[in-house]
Write a protein that holds these residues in place. Structure first.
Motif, PDB file in Angstrom:
ATOM      1  N   ARG A 197     -19.194  -8.079  -0.972  1.00 32.61           N
ATOM      2  CA  ARG A 197     -18.175  -7.232  -0.239  1.00 32.61           C
ATOM      3  C   ARG A 197     -17.217  -6.580  -0.802  1.00 32.61           C
ATOM      4  NH1 ARG A 197     -16.412  -9.700   4.587  1.00 32.61           N
ATOM      5  NH2 ARG A 197     -15.490  -7.997   5.210  1.00 32.61           N
ATOM      6  N   PHE A 198     -16.411  -7.554  -1.517  1.00 34.53           N
ATOM      7  CA  PHE A 198     -15.604  -6.821  -2.633  1.00 34.53           C
ATOM      8  C   PHE A 198     -16.179  -6.016  -3.523  1.00 34.53           C
ATOM      9  CE2 PHE A 198     -12.720  -7.788  -6.086  1.00 34.53           C
ATOM     10  CZ  PHE A 198     -11.511  -6.699  -5.554  1.00 34.53           C
ATOM     11  N   SER A 199     -15.594  -5.684  -3.705  1.00 39.51           N
ATOM     12  CA  SER A 199     -15.941  -4.245  -4.975  1.00 39.51           C
ATOM     13  C   SER A 199     -15.756  -2.784  -4.558  1.00 39.51           C
ATOM     14  CB  SER A 199     -17.388  -3.443  -4.370  1.00 39.51           C
ATOM     15  OG  SER A 199     -17.013  -3.025  -5.319  1.00 39.51           O
ATOM     16  N   LEU A 200     -14.178  -3.262  -6.171  1.00 40.34           N
ATOM     17  CA  LEU A 200     -13.228  -2.275  -6.462  1.00 40.34           C
ATOM     18  C   LEU A 200     -13.688  -0.382  -5.322  1.00 40.34           C
ATOM     19  CD1 LEU A 200     -10.533  -1.720  -6.576  1.00 40.34           C
ATOM     20  CD2 LEU A 200     -10.843  -1.564  -8.776  1.00 40.34           C
ATOM     21  N   ALA A 201     -14.994  -0.271  -5.795  1.00 48.21           N
ATOM     22  CA  ALA A 201     -15.836   0.871  -5.870  1.00 48.21           C
ATOM     23  C   ALA A 201     -15.608   0.717  -4.026  1.00 48.21           C
ATOM     24  CB  ALA A 201     -16.659   0.980  -6.592  1.00 48.21           C
ATOM     25  N   LEU A 216       0.963  -0.842  -0.365  1.00 45.87           N
ATOM     26  CA  LEU A 216      -0.128   0.053   0.008  1.00 45.87           C
ATOM     27  C   LEU A 216       0.977   0.419   0.221  1.00 45.87           C
ATOM     28  CD1 LEU A 216      -2.735  -1.021   2.034  1.00 45.87           C
ATOM     29  CD2 LEU A 216      -3.200  -0.042   0.023  1.00 45.87           C
ATOM     30  N   GLN A 217       2.074   1.466   0.455  1.00 47.43           N
ATOM     31  CA  GLN A 217       2.794   2.766   0.470  1.00 47.43           C
ATOM     32  C   GLN A 217       3.793   2.976  -0.392  1.00 47.43           C
ATOM     33  OE1 GLN A 217       5.556   1.060   4.067  1.00 47.43           O
ATOM     34  NE2 GLN A 217       4.223   2.451   5.514  1.00 47.43           N
ATOM     35  N   ARG A 218       4.153   1.521  -1.102  1.00 47.44           N
ATOM     36  CA  ARG A 218       4.776   1.498  -2.073  1.00 47.44           C
ATOM     37  C   ARG A 218       3.838   1.511  -3.382  1.00 47.44           C
ATOM     38  NH1 ARG A 218      10.259  -1.363   0.189  1.00 47.44           N
ATOM     39  NH2 ARG A 218       9.763   0.057   2.253  1.00 47.44           N
ATOM     40  N   HIS A 219       2.796   0.687  -3.984  1.00 42.14           N
ATOM     41  CA  HIS A 219       2.683   0.482  -5.008  1.00 42.14           C
ATOM     42  C   HIS A 219       0.934   0.845  -5.215  1.00 42.14           C
ATOM     43  CE1 HIS A 219       6.309  -0.614  -5.921  1.00 42.14           C
ATOM     44  NE2 HIS A 219       6.305  -1.558  -5.088  1.00 42.14           N
ATOM     45  N   TYR A 220       0.656   1.647  -4.930  1.00 42.04           N
ATOM     46  CA  TYR A 220      -0.761   1.696  -4.046  1.00 42.04           C
ATOM     47  C   TYR A 220      -1.840   1.689  -5.252  1.00 42.04           C
ATOM     48  CZ  TYR A 220      -5.927   3.468  -2.760  1.00 42.04           C
ATOM     49  OH  TYR A 220      -7.083   3.864  -2.648  1.00 42.04           O
ATOM     50  N   PRO A 221      -1.611   2.587  -6.670  1.00 40.68           N
ATOM     51  CA  PRO A 221      -1.991   2.320  -8.122  1.00 40.68           C
ATOM     52  C   PRO A 221      -1.945   1.028  -8.085  1.00 40.68           C
ATOM     53  CG  PRO A 221      -0.669   4.817  -7.459  1.00 40.68           C
ATOM     54  CD  PRO A 221       0.005   3.792  -6.090  1.00 40.68           C
ATOM     55  N   GLN A 222      -0.611   0.801  -8.633  1.00 41.03           N
ATOM     56  CA  GLN A 222      -0.156  -0.691  -9.239  1.00 41.03           C
ATOM     57  C   GLN A 222      -1.211  -1.680  -8.622  1.00 41.03           C
ATOM     58  OE1 GLN A 222       1.886   1.085  -8.122  1.00 41.03           O
ATOM     59  NE2 GLN A 222       2.993   1.483  -9.625  1.00 41.03           N
ATOM     60  N   LEU A 223      -1.202  -1.162  -7.325  1.00 38.16           N
ATOM     61  CA  LEU A 223      -2.728  -2.909  -6.775  1.00 38.16           C
ATOM     62  C   LEU A 223      -3.506  -2.623  -7.195  1.00 38.16           C
ATOM     63  CD1 LEU A 223      -2.592  -4.956  -4.317  1.00 38.16           C
ATOM     64  CD2 LEU A 223      -2.994  -3.104  -2.991  1.00 38.16           C
ATOM     65  N   MET A 224      -4.724  -1.446  -7.278  1.00 33.26           N
ATOM     66  CA  MET A 224      -5.725  -0.552  -7.659  1.00 33.26           C
ATOM     67  C   MET A 224      -6.056  -2.069  -8.978  1.00 33.26           C
ATOM     68  SD  MET A 224      -6.607   0.008  -5.064  1.00 33.26           S
ATOM     69  CE  MET A 224      -8.200   0.911  -4.910  1.00 33.26           C
ATOM     70  N   GLU A 225      -4.681  -1.902  -9.813  1.00 30.65           N
ATOM     71  CA  GLU A 225      -4.919  -1.763 -11.008  1.00 30.65           C
ATOM     72  C   GLU A 225      -4.511  -3.188 -11.124  1.00 30.65           C
ATOM     73  OE1 GLU A 225      -5.001  -1.635 -15.258  1.00 30.65           O
ATOM     74  OE2 GLU A 225      -5.749  -0.114 -14.018  1.00 30.65           O
ATOM     75  N   VAL A 226      -4.575  -4.158 -10.089  1.00 31.19           N
ATOM     76  CA  VAL A 226      -3.859  -5.533 -10.443  1.00 31.19           C
ATOM     77  C   VAL A 226      -5.192  -6.030  -9.889  1.00 31.19           C
ATOM     78  CG1 VAL A 226      -3.579  -7.475  -8.730  1.00 31.19           C
ATOM     79  CG2 VAL A 226      -1.636  -6.156  -9.807  1.00 31.19           C
ATOM     80  N   MET A 227      -6.496  -5.819  -9.170  1.00 32.41           N
ATOM     81  CA  MET A 227      -7.669  -5.402  -8.047  1.00 32.41           C
ATOM     82  C   MET A 227      -8.615  -5.399  -9.462  1.00 32.41           C
ATOM     83  SD  MET A 227      -7.444  -5.408  -4.073  1.00 32.41           S
ATOM     84  CE  MET A 227      -7.185  -3.867  -4.406  1.00 32.41           C
ATOM     85  N   ARG A 228      -8.105  -4.550 -10.561  1.00 34.06           N
ATOM     86  CA  ARG A 228      -8.946  -3.436 -11.150  1.00 34.06           C
ATOM     87  C   ARG A 228     -10.794  -4.628 -11.923  1.00 34.06           C
ATOM     88  NH1 ARG A 228      -8.227   0.106 -16.487  1.00 34.06           N
ATOM     89  NH2 ARG A 228     -10.251   0.540 -16.852  1.00 34.06           N
ATOM     90  N   PHE A 229     -10.493  -5.628 -12.036  1.00 36.14           N
ATOM     91  CA  PHE A 229     -10.875  -6.363 -13.534  1.00 36.14           C
ATOM     92  C   PHE A 229     -11.202  -7.705 -12.576  1.00 36.14           C
ATOM     93  CE2 PHE A 229      -9.399  -3.793 -16.913  1.00 36.14           C
ATOM     94  CZ  PHE A 229     -10.182  -3.512 -17.138  1.00 36.14           C
ATOM     95  N   GLN A 230     -11.433  -7.913 -11.378  1.00 33.44           N
ATOM     96  CA  GLN A 230     -11.133  -8.838 -10.300  1.00 33.44           C
ATOM     97  C   GLN A 230     -12.850  -8.928  -9.980  1.00 33.44           C
ATOM     98  OE1 GLN A 230     -10.768 -11.836  -9.372  1.00 33.44           O
ATOM     99  NE2 GLN A 230      -8.857 -11.708  -8.159  1.00 33.44           N
ATOM    100  N   ILE A 231     -13.545 -10.470 -10.408  1.00 38.19           N
ATOM    101  CA  ILE A 231     -14.953 -10.486 -10.220  1.00 38.19           C
ATOM    102  C   ILE A 231     -15.233 -11.211  -9.132  1.00 38.19           C
ATOM    103  CG2 ILE A 231     -15.532 -10.349 -12.091  1.00 38.19           C
ATOM    104  CD1 ILE A 231     -16.183 -13.582 -12.638  1.00 38.19           C
TER     105      ILE A 231
END
Length: 180
Positions: free
Chosen positions: A70-74, A4-19
């Motif tokens: 409960r898992f929703s990127l939004a 989270l500290q170093r790669h927050y945008p990349q983490l969100m991108e990895v989860m972007r299309f998670q269903i």
């Protein structure tokens, strides 16, 4: 935390299309985390934690009809932002409890202590807290300038050791149990 500290945008991108699906939940639960990158491991952790019953990573898929997943990127983005805001200015220590009391005690100090329960001394790790430390804890708490709140199981031994303090019994029902 490091991700989270170093790669927050990349983490969100990895989860972007998670269903949200039982099949994906089971796949990720069965996946060996050692085979994943740091980003994939962090995304797996968040996914499983959000979708497992009671938030327990080894738990079962907990999606109910009529309730959104409960898992929703939004929702995860704002949740992580809120956690960041809440923890801003908080100091985390990794010291023995005796050193924390000695270092931070003062008239304005408020300590929250949650040692292992009597009979479960190894629950936080073998040898980290032995039964003799309960007496030491009671003695040291009797000398602090600040205040404290202690969570502990209600046992006669505990009432004897901590009898000099105000004890408020709280009854609770555990809604999530860990089966072994």
């Amino acid at each position: 935390l490091r991700v989270l500290q170093r790669h927050y945008p990349q983490l969100m991108e990895v989860m972007r299309f998670q269903i949200t699906s039982r099949r994906e939940f089971e796949r990720l639960r069965a996946c060996d985390p050692a085979t994943l990158t740091d980003l994939e491991r962090a995304a797996r952790f968040l996914y499983l934690q959000r979708l497992a019953f009671g938030g327990q990573l080894g738990g079962v898929f907990a999606v109910q009809p009529g309730c959104g997943p409960r898992f929703s990127l939004a929702r995860i983005g704002p949740l992580l932002d809120a956690a960041h805001a809440r923890l801003d200015g908080v100091v985390f220590e990794n010291l023995p409890w005796q050193e924390v009391l000695a270092r931070y005690d003062g008239p304005q100090a408020l300590f929250y202590l949650d040692p292992p329960y009597w009979g479960g001394e190894d629950d936080y790790g073998k040898g980290l807290f032995d039964r003799d430390q309960f007496a030491e804890l009671a003695e040291r708490l009797g000398r602090i300038e600040g205040a404290f709140l202690l969570s502990i199981n209600d046992r006669p031994e505990i009432r004897d050791l901590f009898g000099a303090f105000v004890i408020e019994e709280v009854r609770l029902t555990y809604s999530v149990s860990k089966s072994e």
